[in-house]
Design a protein around this motif. Structure first.
Motif, PDB file in Angstrom:
ATOM      1  N   MET A   1      23.161  12.618 -36.351  1.00 11.97           N
ATOM      2  CA  MET A   1      23.731  11.275 -36.170  1.00 11.97           C
ATOM      3  C   MET A   1      22.853  10.455 -34.934  1.00 11.97           C
ATOM      4  O   MET A   1      22.383   9.398 -35.151  1.00 11.97           O
ATOM      5  CB  MET A   1      25.234  10.874 -35.805  1.00 11.97           C
ATOM      6  N   LYS A   2      22.734  11.095 -34.003  1.00  9.85           N
ATOM      7  CA  LYS A   2      22.252  10.177 -32.913  1.00  9.85           C
ATOM      8  C   LYS A   2      20.734  10.391 -32.802  1.00  9.85           C
ATOM      9  O   LYS A   2      19.906   9.487 -32.138  1.00  9.85           O
ATOM     10  CB  LYS A   2      23.171  10.627 -31.363  1.00  9.85           C
TER      11      LYS A   2
ATOM     12  N   TYR B   1      21.056  -0.659 -38.659  1.00  9.39           N
ATOM     13  CA  TYR B   1      22.347  -0.276 -39.515  1.00  9.39           C
ATOM     14  C   TYR B   1      21.856   0.615 -40.469  1.00  9.39           C
ATOM     15  O   TYR B   1      22.528   1.500 -40.967  1.00  9.39           O
ATOM     16  CB  TYR B   1      23.160  -1.643 -39.931  1.00  9.39           C
ATOM     17  N   GLU B   2      20.887   0.045 -41.232  1.00  5.86           N
ATOM     18  CA  GLU B   2      20.163   1.153 -42.398  1.00  5.86           C
ATOM     19  C   GLU B   2      19.944   2.413 -41.981  1.00  5.86           C
ATOM     20  O   GLU B   2      20.242   3.442 -42.496  1.00  5.86           O
ATOM     21  CB  GLU B   2      18.798   0.444 -42.818  1.00  5.86           C
ATOM     22  N   GLN B   3      19.355   2.791 -40.724  1.00  2.14           N
ATOM     23  CA  GLN B   3      19.089   3.872 -40.209  1.00  2.14           C
ATOM     24  C   GLN B   3      20.340   4.611 -39.789  1.00  2.14           C
ATOM     25  O   GLN B   3      20.381   6.054 -40.345  1.00  2.14           O
ATOM     26  CB  GLN B   3      18.207   3.768 -38.793  1.00  2.14           C
ATOM     27  N   PHE B   4      21.462   4.215 -39.445  1.00  6.94           N
ATOM     28  CA  PHE B   4      22.681   4.577 -39.228  1.00  6.94           C
ATOM     29  C   PHE B   4      23.312   5.070 -40.506  1.00  6.94           C
ATOM     30  O   PHE B   4      23.583   6.317 -40.605  1.00  6.94           O
ATOM     31  CB  PHE B   4      23.558   3.680 -38.254  1.00  6.94           C
TER      32      PHE B   4
ATOM     33  N   MET C   1      35.340  11.410 -38.378  1.00  7.67           N
ATOM     34  CA  MET C   1      35.055  10.130 -38.429  1.00  7.67           C
ATOM     35  C   MET C   1      34.267  10.059 -37.216  1.00  7.67           C
ATOM     36  O   MET C   1      34.439  10.589 -36.255  1.00  7.67           O
ATOM     37  CB  MET C   1      36.396   9.346 -38.195  1.00  7.67           C
ATOM     38  N   MET C   2      33.116   8.976 -37.165  1.00  4.36           N
ATOM     39  CA  MET C   2      32.312   8.635 -35.969  1.00  4.36           C
ATOM     40  C   MET C   2      32.163   6.956 -36.012  1.00  4.36           C
ATOM     41  O   MET C   2      32.157   6.360 -37.087  1.00  4.36           O
ATOM     42  CB  MET C   2      31.130   9.285 -35.930  1.00  4.36           C
ATOM     43  N   ALA C   3      32.287   6.675 -34.771  1.00  2.00           N
ATOM     44  CA  ALA C   3      32.175   5.125 -34.449  1.00  2.00           C
ATOM     45  C   ALA C   3      31.351   4.844 -33.475  1.00  2.00           C
ATOM     46  O   ALA C   3      31.532   5.423 -32.267  1.00  2.00           O
ATOM     47  CB  ALA C   3      33.664   4.432 -34.476  1.00  2.00           C
ATOM     48  N   VAL C   4      30.822   3.864 -33.455  1.00  5.25           N
ATOM     49  CA  VAL C   4      29.983   3.155 -32.185  1.00  5.25           C
ATOM     50  C   VAL C   4      30.578   2.132 -31.632  1.00  5.25           C
ATOM     51  O   VAL C   4      30.542   1.185 -32.111  1.00  5.25           O
ATOM     52  CB  VAL C   4      28.555   2.971 -32.659  1.00  5.25           C
TER      53      VAL C   4
ATOM     54  N   TYR D   1      29.191  10.472 -27.220  1.00  3.86           N
ATOM     55  CA  TYR D   1      27.869  10.719 -26.856  1.00  3.86           C
ATOM     56  C   TYR D   1      27.217   9.464 -26.741  1.00  3.86           C
ATOM     57  O   TYR D   1      27.370   8.288 -27.400  1.00  3.86           O
ATOM     58  CB  TYR D   1      27.310  11.211 -28.177  1.00  3.86           C
ATOM     59  N   PRO D   2      26.426   9.454 -25.634  1.00  7.67           N
ATOM     60  CA  PRO D   2      25.847   8.073 -25.207  1.00  7.67           C
ATOM     61  C   PRO D   2      24.642   7.721 -26.078  1.00  7.67           C
ATOM     62  O   PRO D   2      23.907   8.817 -26.316  1.00  7.67           O
ATOM     63  CB  PRO D   2      25.187   8.140 -23.677  1.00  7.67           C
ATOM     64  N   ILE D   3      24.580   6.588 -26.535  1.00  9.98           N
ATOM     65  CA  ILE D   3      23.402   6.165 -27.387  1.00  9.98           C
ATOM     66  C   ILE D   3      22.744   5.019 -26.999  1.00  9.98           C
ATOM     67  O   ILE D   3      23.471   4.092 -26.559  1.00  9.98           O
ATOM     68  CB  ILE D   3      23.525   6.564 -28.936  1.00  9.98           C
TER      69      ILE D   3
END
Lengths: 271, 201
Positions: B67-68, B76-79, B96-99, B172-174
């Protein structure tokens, strides 16, 4: 029973028959001992199984986190004033943090006040999930030239106005601290303070900090800077993180002449 | 004759049958077997549960890597594309994952609500995270209908709630490139964020 009868073969046979019960009992007791040993082994296996793997996964995660943090710092946009994009006020002039660092090095071989603030503010943001419990040091070091280009330390410290609150944070059982609760961090009392430090010795962290703070998770990356003459100088960017620990050498960094630190004040505008 | 009688008398003493005669030796054997099978069952149980925990963590590491990417999300498309291609959905776990944005010295403490937000998210019949579930979770990065969230749930799996006992949560830092409103104007900027990932059974 006379001696004669004791010596008779019939008596010996009978005694042999009677001993069978005792032998069986001993056998079963030996069986119990063997099974107990097997069970103890199984128990220790159960208790210890996965512990090493678990700690390896955690260690891998911490190192990965530190490496990701350095990557993020190299991608980020900040305002040229050194403030975060969220705290814009007045003229909005955006730049890459890395570009600001390279520009400063090219001009003066050191980072400006705005760049230092931007670095501190970015680390503060990126490490926010663990900001309550993590102290860290971020530095650019040139090992061949034996010098730091930049050393920032972020340490949880007690605010100067109420030192008693911090003493009670550690010793809440003390009768004098009856108003304080266990582990209740009080942000205004204990906060993360960022320092910009200029020590003479590049091994100061290895000698005075890392051996005393417990497990240190580190990530390293190489950054290439160009000086005013166009010469390329490679610096190691390292981020070292550890769980906050009350260590005498870190208690008052402002007064410590070995570290020669100055607090970074986010509110104060840069000249 | 007397000899035979004497022998018989001796061997009959205390004899209460073939099993009864061995009763004292049977007790340690039974205790041993009980002890062994109990410990064996506990070991097997603990072994499989620890294996499952390790598998969950390993899966989480590989999923977060997918994901990262190189710790940056450019759009957003890449995500969404990364979310669609995620291998984690083929594993027997729900996730689940959320930024979340983390920028700004004085930004609010949004990260306190990560777990609460996860409990508010819901899934469609195919097990994919639905839009309706997180519309009101407004502190996640992204505009209307384009929130940076990703998740899959097994059909038999239960929703993540405050009662979920075993779960793993990692940050996870992104860096995220988004359109950001700065003093009334839109700018395309790369900002610090954190990707919160949760895996449960």
């Amino acid at each position: 029973m006379g001696i004669k009868s004791l010596k008779s073969p019939n008596f010996l046979k009978t005694t042999k028959i009677n001993s069978k019960g005792q032998a069986a009992l001993m056998d079963s007791l030996f069986f119990l001992v063997i099974v107990s040993a097997v069970c103890t082994t199984l128990f220790f296996f159960t208790v210890n199984y996965g512990k090493q793997l678990d700690s390896q996964i955690n260690s891998f995660y911490s190192t990965d986190f530190a490496a990701d943090t350095i990557k993020v710092v190299s991608y980020i946009n900040v305002l040229r004033t050194g403030m975060s994009v969220y705290d814009a006020d007045g003229l909005v002039e955006l730049d890459y943090l890395l570009a600001m660092m390279k520009e400063d090095y090219g001009n003066k071989k050191e980072f400006s006040c705005k760049t230092k603030k931007a670095i501190a503010s970015t680390f503060n943001s990126v490490l926010k999930p663990f900001s309550d419990s993590l102290d860290y040091a971020f530095y650019f070091v040139n090992k061949s030239e034996d010098r730091f280009l930049f050393l920032m330390m972020a340490i949880h410290e007690c605010s100067d106005d109420d030192p008693e609150a911090c003493v009670c944070y550690d010793n809440f059982n003390d009768p004098a601290c009856k108003n304080y609760v266990s582990g209740g961090n009080n942000p205004p009392k204990i906060s993360l303070t960022h320092y910009y430090c200029t020590p003479n010795n590049i091994r100061i962290l290895d000698q005075l900090v890392f051996p005393y703070v417990g497990k240190v998770d580190k990530a390293t990356s190489k950054f290439d800077f160009l000086d005013s003459s166009g010469r390329s100088v490679v610096f190691d960017a390292e981020l070292a993180m550890w769980v906050t620990k009350d260590v005498p050498v870190l208690r008052d960094l402002k007064e410590n002449k070995d570290f020669n630190c100055v607090p970074i004040n986010f509110e104060e505008p840069c000249p | 004759m007397l000899k035979i009688f004497f022998k018989k008398k001796l061997s009959k003493k205390g004899f209460i049958g073939p099993i009864g005669d061995d009763l004292p030796s049977l007790i340690p054997i039974v205790v041993s077997l009980l002890l062994f099978f109990t410990i064996f069952a506990i070991t097997l149980n603990s072994y499989s549960s620890k294996n499952s925990e390790i598998a969950k963590q390993t899966v989480m590491i590989s999923a977060s890597r997918e994901m990262k990417g190189d710790s940056i999300i450019l759009s957003y498309e890449q995500f969404k594309d990364r979310c669609d291609r995620l291998k984690l959905k083929y594993y027997p776990y729900n996730f689940m994952m959320a930024v979340y944005p983390t920028g700004g010295i004085n930004s609010s403490e949004e990260l306190q609500y990560v777990l609460t937000n996860f409990t508010k998210m819901s899934f469609d019949q195919e097990g994919k995270l639905t839009l309706s579930g997180y519309d009101y979770v407004d502190n996640i990065v992204g505009g209307d209908g384009e929130k940076y969230v990703c998740g899959y749930k097994k059909k038999q799996g239960s929703n993540f709630s405050g009662k979920t006992k075993s779960y793993y949560l990692r940050y996870y830092p992104i860096a995220v490139q988004i359109d950001q409103d700065i003093l009334g104007k839109k700018y395309v900027v790369i900002l610090p964020a954190v990707m919160a990932v949760i895996v449960w059974e």
